[in-house]
Design an enzyme around this catalytic site. Structure first.
Site, PDB file in Angstrom:
ATOM      1  N   ASP A   1       0.814  -1.314  -0.063  1.00 39.51           N
ATOM      2  CA  ASP A   1       0.178  -0.095  -0.060  1.00 39.51           C
ATOM      3  C   ASP A   1       0.825   1.306   0.119  1.00 39.51           C
ATOM      4  O   ASP A   1       1.821   1.266  -0.891  1.00 39.51           O
ATOM      5  CB  ASP A   1      -0.874   0.053   1.092  1.00 39.51           C
ATOM      6  CG  ASP A   1      -1.942   0.989   1.107  1.00 39.51           C
ATOM      7  OD1 ASP A   1      -3.208   0.537   0.355  1.00 39.51           O
ATOM      8  OD2 ASP A   1      -2.132   2.078   1.564  1.00 39.51           O
TER       9      ASP A   1
ATOM     10  N   HIS B   1      -4.502  -7.843   0.101  1.00 40.85           N
ATOM     11  CA  HIS B   1      -3.931  -6.692   0.285  1.00 40.85           C
ATOM     12  C   HIS B   1      -3.015  -6.262   1.523  1.00 40.85           C
ATOM     13  O   HIS B   1      -1.930  -5.670   1.416  1.00 40.85           O
ATOM     14  CB  HIS B   1      -4.968  -5.420   0.067  1.00 40.85           C
ATOM     15  CG  HIS B   1      -4.359  -3.920   0.105  1.00 40.85           C
ATOM     16  ND1 HIS B   1      -3.704  -3.650  -1.042  1.00 40.85           N
ATOM     17  CD2 HIS B   1      -4.342  -3.140   1.105  1.00 40.85           C
ATOM     18  CE1 HIS B   1      -3.341  -2.154  -0.862  1.00 40.85           C
ATOM     19  NE2 HIS B   1      -3.839  -2.011   0.390  1.00 40.85           N
TER      20      HIS B   1
ATOM     21  N   TYR C   1      -4.045  11.189   0.450  1.00 41.54           N
ATOM     22  CA  TYR C   1      -4.362  11.185  -0.779  1.00 41.54           C
ATOM     23  C   TYR C   1      -4.550  12.358  -1.410  1.00 41.54           C
ATOM     24  O   TYR C   1      -3.939  12.542  -2.559  1.00 41.54           O
ATOM     25  CB  TYR C   1      -5.514  10.388  -0.713  1.00 41.54           C
ATOM     26  CG  TYR C   1      -5.682   8.809  -0.338  1.00 41.54           C
ATOM     27  CD1 TYR C   1      -5.572   7.839  -1.177  1.00 41.54           C
ATOM     28  CD2 TYR C   1      -5.771   8.651   0.966  1.00 41.54           C
ATOM     29  CE1 TYR C   1      -5.550   6.503  -1.070  1.00 41.54           C
ATOM     30  CE2 TYR C   1      -5.583   7.164   1.415  1.00 41.54           C
ATOM     31  CZ  TYR C   1      -5.471   6.107   0.740  1.00 41.54           C
ATOM     32  OH  TYR C   1      -5.358   4.986   0.761  1.00 41.54           O
TER      33      TYR C   1
END
Ligand SMILES: *[C@@H]1O[C@H](CO)[C@@H](O)[C@H](O)[C@H]1NC(C)=O
Length: 472
Positions: free
Chosen positions: A237, A444, A387
């Site tokens: 990630d 993930h 982000y």
């Protein structure tokens, strides 16, 4: 032999052209050499103006603490929660199932013991130190024992969103003491697991612009501060992005980078074409057999999955503070928002299960401990802003996005990972891949879900890098 004036002129012209060509080649060669390292810049993230001298250079021991007040406030909020009634036969198709959320909240309220989990969090030595004006929190774990003549190899492991250092708690013993956990004990690690600034117990930046490149620089400074000049780095990630940036800005310090997801933000015409035609001419586009069934049919396997799973990303990359208001204020909303990712990104088929498959791979204690790190530190909004900062300038415009990674690279591909990038594309950026493995199971959150598999892959990667270095 005598040359006519015209021939002389032509010869001179040719010589000049030759000189120009040679000069250009030498120039390109020299500038290419210089390009090997990406400039890392500098930053200051504390509130207000930067003081003349960075006063506090100490490394302070840190422990997570809680209080009756914190727990009481949490319980009051959980008691007052209002739950969404799921549609008939919807399971996890519409997002988190309200009925299951009610069960989780009941467990959280009545059985989950935060004080006990705080002790678990404090089982590893933790520290804080100021870098670029803000407090950086990290775990630092030394191997419990080393055999004769063996030395520990420093390994920096970086978590992602919506995770925390707690993702690493199961893999730490495997890597600091592999032989006692049924793994190859040739390499033993001294581990450093930092919280990304704005996540968990690291201070959040007070100014705009703190992106993964800044985190890479901060962690590089952290490693130097701890006295590590040669080290391995690992991440999934955001950890993968930050590790990649570290390898670009400090290639001489990074012995190897191991990542369990690859992100590429630019695409060439040939790659675009390969999406259309690769299914029919896999060899022409350099696809491996395993890759064909991971990518094709492209719409179903890649495009729709990305669209379905990336709504949160758009939201966080544009208006993190808006959705953040609700998540910062409500532990129940926070849990639904984060745990949905642990369900869907672990296995997309979990959406058909009553409990989103959450308890298949994790315990509620482990999942809620990660939620509590977000809740207690109040970091959810700053974690989402990361982000916004990542996409601040757009996509495909920053130098690091196409800048090659030349340090030895290991890539572990877990079958349920949200995103898969074909190896032939990956090696355009990561030009020194020494290990590229398709893992038997997992998604993930590899370190959290499949710590043994991930640890074994890191160990074999490091072994390859060390042996290659020995031969040289
Ligand atoms: C989730 O919602 C559906 C209704 O669509 C229900 O049938 C299912 O059992 C729910 N899960 C739980 C744990 O109740």
């Amino acid at each position: 032999m005598l040359l006519s004036p015209t021939a002389c002129a032509i010869m001179m012209l040719l010589e000049m052209i030759l000189a120009a060509v040679l000069g250009t080649i030498i120039y390109l060669f020299l500038t290419k050499k210089k390009e090997e390292v990406l400039p890392m810049g500098d930053g200051w993230w504390a509130a207000g103006q930067k003081p003349d001298s960075e006063a506090d250079t100490t490394i302070r021991p840190f422990k997570v603490v809680t209080s009756e007040e914190e727990i009481k406030d949490l319980h009051q909020r959980l008691d007052k929660a209002r739950f969404v009634e799921p549609l008939e036969d919807s399971y996890f198709h519409y997002g988190f199932n309200g009925t299951y959320l009610k069960k989780i909240v009941s467990y959280w309220r009545n059985q989950f013991n935060w004080k006990k989990q705080v002790e678990i969090l404090n089982q590893f030595p933790q520290f804080k130190t100021k870098i670029e004006g803000i407090d950086v929190h990290f775990l630092h774990i030394k191997p419990p024992h080393l055999s004769e003549g063996q030395s520990a190899k420093p390994l920096l492991m970086i978590h992602g969103w919506p995770g925390s250092v707690y993702e690493m708690y199961k893999i730490i013993p495997l890597l600091t003491d592999p032989a006692n956990h049924g793994l190859n004990g040739d390499h033993v690690f001294e581990m450093i697991c930092p919280s990304i600034p704005g996540f968990g117990f690291s201070e959040a930046p007070h100014k705009k612009g703190f992106n993964p490149m800044c985190a890479a620089r901060v962690f590089y400074k952290l490693m130097l501060k701890l006295g590590f000049h040669k080290f391995y780095i690992q991440g999934g990630d955001y950890g993968s992005l930050i590790c990649t940036n570290m390898a670009q800005i400090a290639p001489r310090h990074v012995k190897g980078i191991h990542i369990n997801i690859v992100f590429l933000s630019t695409i060439s015409f040939k790659q675009l074409l390969s999406i259309l035609l690769g299914q029919y001419f896999p060899k022409l586009f350099g696809f491996q057999a395993e890759e064909i069934q991971k990518i094709f049919p492209f719409k179903k396997k890649v495009l729709y999955r990305i669209i379905r799973e990336s709504g949160y990303l758009h939201l966080q990359a544009t208006k993190p503070d808006t959705v953040g208001c609700g998540l910062y204020d409500s532990p129940v909303g926070l849990a639904a928002y984060i745990l949905e990712k642990f369900s869907r990104w672990t296995d997309p088929s979990f959406k058909n299960l009553e409990d989103g498959g959450l308890e298949k791979k994790f315990t509620l204690d482990d999942l809620l401990t990660n939620i509590m790190i977000y809740w207690a530190s109040g970091c959810v909004v700053s974690s989402m802003r990361f982000y916004k900062e990542l996409f601040w300038k757009g996509i495909g415009v920053e130098k690091h996005e196409t800048f090659p990674v030349e340090v030895p690279t290991g890539i572990a591909t877990f079958p349920n990972e949200v995103l898969y990038i074909p190896r032939s594309w990956v090696q355009k950026k990561y030009v020194n891949i020494v290990s590229f493995n398709f893992m038997p199971r997992g998604g993930h959150f590899a370190a959290f879900e499949e710590p043994e598999l991930l640890a074994a892959d890191i160990l074999q990667f490091v072994d390859k890098v060390e042996k290659a270095a020995f031969v040289q």
